[in-house]
Write an enzyme that holds these catalytic residues in place. Structure first.
Site, PDB file in Angstrom:
ATOM      1  CB  THR A  12      -0.938   0.008   1.226  1.00 51.87           C
ATOM      2  OG1 THR A  12      -1.910   1.030   1.065  1.00 51.87           O
ATOM      3  CG2 THR A  12      -0.174   0.233   2.515  1.00 51.87           C
ATOM      4  CD  GLU A  13      -0.702   5.462   1.368  1.00 47.26           C
ATOM      5  OE1 GLU A  13      -0.178   6.437   0.810  1.00 47.26           O
ATOM      6  OE2 GLU A  13      -1.933   5.355   1.532  1.00 47.26           O
ATOM      7  CE  LYS A  16      -3.147  -0.197  -5.311  1.00 52.41           C
ATOM      8  NZ  LYS A  16      -2.602   0.260  -4.008  1.00 52.41           N
ATOM      9  CB  THR A  17      -3.963   6.311  -7.425  1.00 57.16           C
ATOM     10  OG1 THR A  17      -4.731   5.377  -6.653  1.00 57.16           O
ATOM     11  CG2 THR A  17      -4.906   7.276  -8.114  1.00 57.16           C
ATOM     12  CB  THR A  18       0.946   8.170  -8.810  1.00 49.24           C
ATOM     13  OG1 THR A  18       0.588   8.883  -7.629  1.00 49.24           O
ATOM     14  CG2 THR A  18       1.908   9.004  -9.636  1.00 49.24           C
ATOM     15  CE  LYS A  38      -8.565   3.130  -4.499  1.00 50.20           C
ATOM     16  NZ  LYS A  38      -7.507   2.137  -4.766  1.00 50.20           N
ATOM     17  CB  SER A  42     -10.934   2.294   3.303  1.00 53.25           C
ATOM     18  OG  SER A  42      -9.630   1.837   3.018  1.00 53.25           O
ATOM     19  CG  ASP A  55      -5.911   6.979  -4.220  1.00 48.33           C
ATOM     20  OD1 ASP A  55      -5.273   8.049  -4.245  1.00 48.33           O
ATOM     21  OD2 ASP A  55      -5.590   6.019  -3.499  1.00 48.33           O
ATOM     22  CD  GLU A 117      -5.646   2.569  -7.834  1.00 46.98           C
ATOM     23  OE1 GLU A 117      -5.290   2.733  -6.653  1.00 46.98           O
ATOM     24  OE2 GLU A 117      -5.832   3.501  -8.623  1.00 46.98           O
ATOM     25  N   GLY A 120      -4.309  -1.609  -1.939  1.00 41.69           N
ATOM     26  CA  GLY A 120      -3.172  -2.280  -1.328  1.00 41.69           C
ATOM     27  C   GLY A 120      -2.518  -3.259  -2.290  1.00 41.69           C
ATOM     28  N   PRO A 206      10.298   8.512 -11.836  1.00 44.92           N
ATOM     29  CG  PRO A 206      11.164  10.532 -12.636  1.00 44.92           C
ATOM     30  CD  PRO A 206      10.446   9.280 -13.080  1.00 44.92           C
ATOM     31  NE  ARG A 207       7.989  10.986  -3.581  1.00 44.27           N
ATOM     32  CZ  ARG A 207       8.302  10.609  -2.345  1.00 44.27           C
ATOM     33  NH1 ARG A 207       9.370   9.844  -2.144  1.00 44.27           N
ATOM     34  NH2 ARG A 207       7.579  10.984  -1.330  1.00 44.27           N
TER      35      ARG A 207
END
Length: 227
Positions: A12-13, A16-18, A38, A42, A55, A117, A120, A206-207
């Protein structure tokens, strides 16, 4: 009939959505119609229109078909906890069929490129002994794996890929999302992932400040996904 894929992650985190939003934008840039779902989310916020998930809203924003929010995210929970726990607290039966039915409706719209999507990772629990992985199995969707690149990601990625293939689904591609740009021996880790994951790499992201879908799309190549 268009192409449809299930997007899962190594944890998770991990973005995925990005990545999903970037994939949808890349498809739109190719002139393809897009749709997304999606099915369960939650950590939603209460609004005048009802519960809304950040998301799911991001995915909706990259859909070229005129979808309503409830079509994209039919099951929404407020607490930012695992969906099966949020469902239990809300008295909702979080079954595979409860998720599959609204997703089938989105798939039936026939967009050129549709993403579903997950929440987690691959084995997120649902009601009883079911897991969220049972949803793409029921729908027969090939899978895109988002690898959150940080220490330990190789093990997580290989185990996820192994489970996906053991469940009888195609791993259509994977994306390296550099959630920790300070990852030691980054290029070596990416090379190992490329050597060992049994699917094409769709890109290294990349970030990025703000994680704009257009900037993400510029890092991705959909060629391996499209006929």
């Amino acid at each position: 009939m268009g192409q449809a894929f299930f997007v899962t992650g190594t944890d998770t985190e991990i973005g995925k959505t990005t990545i999903a939003a970037g994939l949808l934008r890349a498809a739109r840039q190719r002139g393809l119609s897009t749709a997304a779902a999606k099915p369960v989310a939650s950590g939603c916020e209460r609004t005048a229109a009802g519960l809304r998930n950040e998301d799911a809203l991001a995915l909706l924003g990259e859909c070229s078909l005129p979808l309503r929010y409830e079509q994209v995210n039919p099951i929404a929970f407020e607490p930012p906890i695992a969906p099966h726990l949020a469902a239990r607290e809300a008295g909702v039966a979080l079954t595979v069929e409860a998720l599959a039915e609204p997703v089938r409706a989105v798939l039936a719209l026939g967009a050129d490129f549709t993403l579903v999507e997950g929440a987690g990772g691959w084995r997120v629990p649902l009601a009883g002994s079911a897991s969220l992985s049972d949803l793409p199995i029921a729908l027969g969707l090939p899978v895109i794996l988002v690898v959150g690149v940080r220490l330990g990601c190789i093990n997580h990625a290989l185990l996820s890929a192994e489970a996906i293939r053991r469940d009888g689904l195609e791993l259509a591609g994977w994306v390296a999302n550099l959630v920790d740009p300070q990852t030691s021996r980054l290029e070596d880790n990416l090379a190992t992932l490329g050597e060992r994951l049994p699917a094409p790499c769709l890109g290294h992201v990349p970030r990025l400040p703000g994680a704009d879908a257009g900037a993400v799309a510029a890092c991705l190549d959909l060629a391996a996904l499209l006929p």
